[in-house]
Enzyme design. Structure first.
Site, PDB file in Angstrom:
ATOM      1  N   GLY A  35      -4.771  -1.797   5.514  1.00 57.77           N
ATOM      2  CA  GLY A  35      -4.063  -2.985   5.025  1.00 57.77           C
ATOM      3  C   GLY A  35      -4.686  -4.279   5.511  1.00 57.77           C
ATOM      4  NE  ARG A  36      -5.554  -3.155  11.708  1.00 59.84           N
ATOM      5  CZ  ARG A  36      -4.820  -2.041  11.666  1.00 59.84           C
ATOM      6  NH1 ARG A  36      -3.702  -2.025  10.940  1.00 59.84           N
ATOM      7  NH2 ARG A  36      -5.184  -0.961  12.327  1.00 59.84           N
TER       8      ARG A  36
ATOM      9  CE  LYS B  70      -3.640   2.221   2.704  1.00 55.97           C
ATOM     10  NZ  LYS B  70      -4.396   2.204   3.964  1.00 55.97           N
TER      11      LYS B  70
ATOM     12  CD  GLU C 191      -0.772  -3.786  11.827  1.00 61.03           C
ATOM     13  OE1 GLU C 191      -1.360  -3.672  10.730  1.00 61.03           O
ATOM     14  OE2 GLU C 191       0.419  -4.132  11.926  1.00 61.03           O
TER      15      GLU C 191
ATOM     16  CG  HIS D 149      -2.237 -34.580  19.251  1.00 61.73           C
ATOM     17  ND1 HIS D 149      -2.338 -35.812  19.842  1.00 61.73           N
ATOM     18  CD2 HIS D 149      -3.329 -34.462  18.440  1.00 61.73           C
ATOM     19  CE1 HIS D 149      -3.428 -36.427  19.396  1.00 61.73           C
ATOM     20  NE2 HIS D 149      -4.037 -35.630  18.536  1.00 61.73           N
TER      21      HIS D 149
ATOM     22  CD  GLU E  12       9.559  -5.978   6.272  1.00 65.20           C
ATOM     23  OE1 GLU E  12       9.266  -4.914   5.689  1.00 65.20           O
ATOM     24  OE2 GLU E  12       9.339  -6.173   7.493  1.00 65.20           O
TER      25      GLU E  12
ATOM     26  CE  LYS F 289       6.394  -0.748   9.120  1.00 64.43           C
ATOM     27  NZ  LYS F 289       5.285  -0.175   8.297  1.00 64.43           N
TER      28      LYS F 289
HETATM   29  O1  F6P Z   1       2.587  -3.833   9.985  1.00 63.46           O
HETATM   30  C1  F6P Z   1       2.523  -2.521   9.607  1.00 63.46           C
HETATM   31  C2  F6P Z   1       1.922  -2.433   8.229  1.00 63.46           C
HETATM   32  O2  F6P Z   1       1.808  -1.086   7.869  1.00 63.46           O
HETATM   33  C3  F6P Z   1       0.562  -3.128   8.123  1.00 63.46           C
HETATM   34  O3  F6P Z   1      -0.477  -2.360   8.636  1.00 63.46           O
HETATM   35  C4  F6P Z   1       0.495  -3.371   6.653  1.00 63.46           C
HETATM   36  O4  F6P Z   1      -0.508  -4.318   6.315  1.00 63.46           O
HETATM   37  C5  F6P Z   1       1.918  -3.865   6.374  1.00 63.46           C
HETATM   38  O5  F6P Z   1       2.732  -3.095   7.263  1.00 63.46           O
HETATM   39  C6  F6P Z   1       2.370  -3.734   4.943  1.00 63.46           C
HETATM   40  O6  F6P Z   1       2.302  -2.391   4.564  1.00 63.46           O
HETATM   41  P1  F6P Z   1       2.344  -2.048   2.992  1.00 63.46           P
HETATM   42  O7  F6P Z   1       1.123  -2.665   2.370  1.00 63.46           O
HETATM   43  O8  F6P Z   1       2.358  -0.553   2.938  1.00 63.46           O
HETATM   44  O9  F6P Z   1       3.594  -2.655   2.430  1.00 63.46           O
END
Ligand code: F6P
Length: 540
Positions: A274-275, A215, A360, A391, A221, A514
């Site tokens: 995002g979530r 987003k 979150e 288990h 990452e 971050k």
């Molecule tokens: O974990 C923090 C966060 O901003 C989440 O809310 C989001 O889903 C994720 O990192 C990935 O963010 P992006 O879609 O901006 O890469």
């Protein structure tokens, strides 16, 4: 229903702590008293099992094994009214501003309504993006989508993390029986090279598309994984690698700055959290995997649940009732976590998806107005699929000193008519039911003695019972029922936030880590002994 205090509206602001509501104070008083055991509650009311279970679209929710007396339930209902939970759910569904700290709406609900004539420009834009997605998905599934070297596209790998990964990965895994047989749909959420290598294993760069789903388009990452994926693509298509890259983002300019073509970019509105984003362009791999029609069924299932969550009275509203039980267990009875145990292999990714959604959203320390919530907020969400979990950690659930409410999720019918699947399905459901009873009713010392258990073992073998659980039953796992289950939990989360007066749509807490990681990565911050040692161990 017991006669309870029906002062439904204290007229106090709901953006502050929940203890402003009279119902909250009543519940605190009940929680300090002695509650009847689940065994007593069932023995005193033969109708409990049906009276405290409700149908919700194609789901069936069983709250009978929660510590709910008529009086508790009455005050919980009052609490929902006093905290105006339904108003919040309605505002979300209509795309109103509900995220105060970022001055944003949360339009995930508006995106999946069936109202194709939306008023808000960002919702209109999202519907245009759905058409863009459908065109690509249809061509890939028809075998007419070609790569830069003329090979048919047969694989799509989505790079993304958190909400840019967990929802679509869950949907594709849960609906794998509907995935196009000629397509490979993979996900790589992490920066770990092994993770990307595993996602790309066995794929051919000339017939693979890579989706950079972020987003913000700043997530280290995802951008790191994108660099690795482009290098991999180049081994097959050379300098045309970027032609095999798609972007899903709310920051199209950043995607363009990375060389990604504008017509390969699928925009997400900034007002989709995002979530909460599986029903947006983040769900592109789901649409490619299961097709446009099935993706629409997923959205329709979500939309059905949204409408029920916003419109139904509290007493019949599964999302609100689940939120009330969560608040009762966590804030009043001091039960700090919830174990989530889907008795379905295909729902194994439901757990990490729910972990981000719930923790979150609810892992907050201030109310909308910046005040102290003066109660516990987000519970720890953990779990594993059943019967594996039996288990692993059910010993603690049965005899541990922690009382952990458990959500037991079952699917009545398997996705195939295979006799083996049907037999396994019955075993799963039988175990789910057995565990619910064992946790609720236990086995007393006297019952063990009556069974002839040696006295020196009685203490060890006594099962206290009185351990709460909620049953959630799906008839079968379809795009619609998966959508209903996901939206039910999104709305359960939003309703819980409304009860507590907190904002479920921001996540300021993740920013510091971050920032420190970035400072350490570019060596602009002093390294800790741990980091120094790790780096020294890596020196060649
Ligand atoms: O974990 C923090 C966060 O901003 C989440 O809310 C989001 O889903 C994720 O990192 C990935 O963010 P992006 O879609 O901006 O890469």
């Amino acid at each position: 229903m017991a006669d309870v205090n029906h002062s439904l509206d204290d007229g106090l602001p709901t953006g502050g702590p929940a203890n402003a509501a009279s119902a909250w104070i009543e519940l605190e008083g009940l929680a300090e008293g002695l509650l009847p055991s689940l065994r007593n509650l069932f023995e005193s009311d033969a109708t409990r099992g049906t009276r405290l279970s409700i149908d919700c679209a194609d789901l069936w929710i069983d709250l009978s094994r929660q510590h709910l007396t008529n009086e508790v339930l009455g005050h919980l209902h009052d609490l929902a009214h006093q905290r105006r939970v339904s108003d919040t759910l309605t505002k979300v569904l209509h795309g109103d501003t509900v995220n105060g700290s970022e001055d944003r709406a949360a339009i995930h609900g508006a995106l999946r309504t069936r109202n194709r004539e939306p008023s808000k420009p960002d919702v209109k834009a999202a519907f245009a993006t759905f058409d863009q997605m459908a065109e690509l998905a249809t061509s890939i599934r028809a075998g007419t989508a070609m790569g830069a070297t003329g090979h048919r596209i047969t694989a799509l790998v989505q790079l993304g993390i958190g909400g840019s990964h967990l929802g679509p990965a869950l949907a594709v895994d849960a609906l794998r029986h509907l995935v196009h047989p000629d397509l490979a749909i993979r996900f790589s959420p992490g920066v770990d090279a092994d993770d990307l290598d595993e996602a790309l294993l066995g794929l051919d760069p000339t017939s693979t598309l890579v989706v950079a789903c972020s987003k913000s388009f700043t997530t280290i990452e995802t951008l790191t994984a994108l660099d690795g994926a482009i290098a991999w693509l180049a081994t097959g298509v050379g300098d045309r690698a970027i032609d095999h890259v798609l972007a899903v983002t709310a920051a199209p300019d950043r995607a363009r700055d990375r060389g990604i073509h504008e017509n390969h970019t699928f925009e997400i509105p900034i007002a989709v959290g995002g979530r909460f984003s599986v029903g947006s362009a983040v769900g592109l791999p789901v649409m490619v995997a299961i097709g446009v029609e099935a993706f629409d069924e997923l959205l329709a299932g979500m939309s059905t649940m949204d409408t029920l969550s916003a419109d139904l009275p509290v007493e019949e509203n599964a999302a609100v009732l689940l939120a009330l039980v969560d608040v009762w267990n966590h804030c009043h009875l001091g039960r700090g976590s919830v174990a989530v145990v889907p008795y379905a292999h295909r729902l194994r990714l439901f757990i990490p998806w729910l972990q981000q959604l719930s923790m979150e959203s609810l892992g907050k320390r201030v109310c909308h107005d910046g005040s102290d919530p003066e109660t516990a907020t987000g519970a720890v969400i953990w779990g594993a699929t059943g019967t594996d979990a039996q288990h692993a950690f059910f010993q603690l659930l049965h005899q541990g000193t922690e009382v952990v409410p458990v959500d037991l999720i079952g699917v009545a019918r398997p996705a195939t008519d295979d006799p083996r699947a049907r037999a396994a399905s019955d075993l799963l459901i039988t175990n789910l039911a057995a565990q619910a009873d064992a946790m609720a009713f236990g086995r007393t010392a006297d019952e063990l003695r009556a069974d002839g258990v040696d006295e020196e073992l009685v203490a060890h073998r006594t099962i206290p019972g009185d351990r709460p659980s909620t049953g959630i039953l799906l008839g079968e796992l379809t795009p619609s029922t998966l959508g209903q289950l996901m939206a039910l939990h999104e709305n359960r989360t939003v309703a819980t936030a409304a009860l507590l007066g907190i904002n479920p749509f921001d996540q300021w807490g993740v920013e510091l880590g971050k920032q420190i990681a970035g400072d350490l990565a570019d060596r602009s911050a002093p390294e800790s002994e741990l980091l120094r040692r790790a780096r020294s161990l890596r020196e060649d």
